[in-house]
Design an enzyme around this catalytic site. Structure first.
Site, PDB file in Angstrom:
ATOM      1  CG  HIS A 185      -2.016  -0.984   1.182  1.00 58.02           C
ATOM      2  ND1 HIS A 185      -3.112  -0.940   2.020  1.00 58.02           N
ATOM      3  CD2 HIS A 185      -2.205  -2.065   0.368  1.00 58.02           C
ATOM      4  CE1 HIS A 185      -3.926  -1.945   1.737  1.00 58.02           C
ATOM      5  NE2 HIS A 185      -3.400  -2.640   0.748  1.00 58.02           N
TER       6      HIS A 185
ATOM      7  CD  GLU B  47      -1.814   4.639   3.295  1.00 61.21           C
ATOM      8  OE1 GLU B  47      -1.582   3.781   2.398  1.00 61.21           O
ATOM      9  OE2 GLU B  47      -2.968   4.973   3.616  1.00 61.21           O
TER      10      GLU B  47
ATOM     11  CB  CYS C 101      -6.440   0.174   4.947  1.00 64.75           C
ATOM     12  SG  CYS C 101      -4.821  -0.625   4.956  1.00 64.75           S
TER      13      CYS C 101
ATOM     14  CB  CYS D 253      -1.802   1.924   6.015  1.00 64.90           C
ATOM     15  SG  CYS D 253      -1.431   1.128   4.425  1.00 64.90           S
TER      16      CYS D 253
END
Ligand SMILES: [Zn+2]
Length: 156
Positions: free
Chosen positions: A53, A55, A83, A86
């Site tokens: 992801h 992040e 999310c 993260c």
């Protein structure tokens, strides 16, 4: 520089990553002392890594750039509300502030719905969709106790 400058950089990364088909439309930057120390965008498709992801990628790049796993004093700017994975990574990195643009509901509207994961976290382990079963607790805990007693360990 203002929050919006860094947030716009995160959004620009989300667009660049999306247009190059590397993954979903998400970008992030980690900022410390007014400077970007790490950037990331979603690379789940390009890397075949479900944890890539924006992040997490930005945190990995920032930590590598400064040579530290502790990013205290940093702010992460994300094109979308983080999310649960993260969010946890942000906590482990000791990042103290999150600034985000789009909301989880915006991501959900295009098929990235992490609401189920947030719901899962509220349930006790035995009641979760991904069932958690425990075994060999003492054997694993013994390794932890050995680490806690280790003279040359690196706490974090
Ligand atoms: Zn995430």
């Amino acid at each position: 520089m203002s929050d919006e400058v860094f947030l716009r950089r995160a959004i620009a990364l989300s667009r660049a990553g999306m247009e190059s088909n590397e993954g979903g439309p998400f970008g992030a930057v980690v900022v410390r002392d007014g400077k970007i120390i790490g950037e990331g965008w979603n690379r789940v498709v390009a890397s075949g890594d479900p944890t890539a992801h924006a992040e997490v990628t930005a945190i990995r790049n920032a930590a590598a750039a400064v040579g530290q796993f502790d990013l205290s004093g940093s702010t992460i700017y994300a094109s979308c509300e983080p999310c649960p994975m993260c969010l946890a990574a942000i906590h482990w990195a000791r990042i103290g502030r999150i600034v985000y643009a789009a909301a989880c509901s915006d991501a959900a509207s295009i098929g990235f719905d992490d609401g189920e994961i947030f719901d899962e976290l509220r349930r006790p382990p035995h009641a979760r969709r991904v069932v958690a079963e425990q075994s060999l607790q003492e054997e694993a805990a013994a390794v932890m106790h050995d680490w806690a007693a280790k003279a040359d360990r690196t706490p974090y």
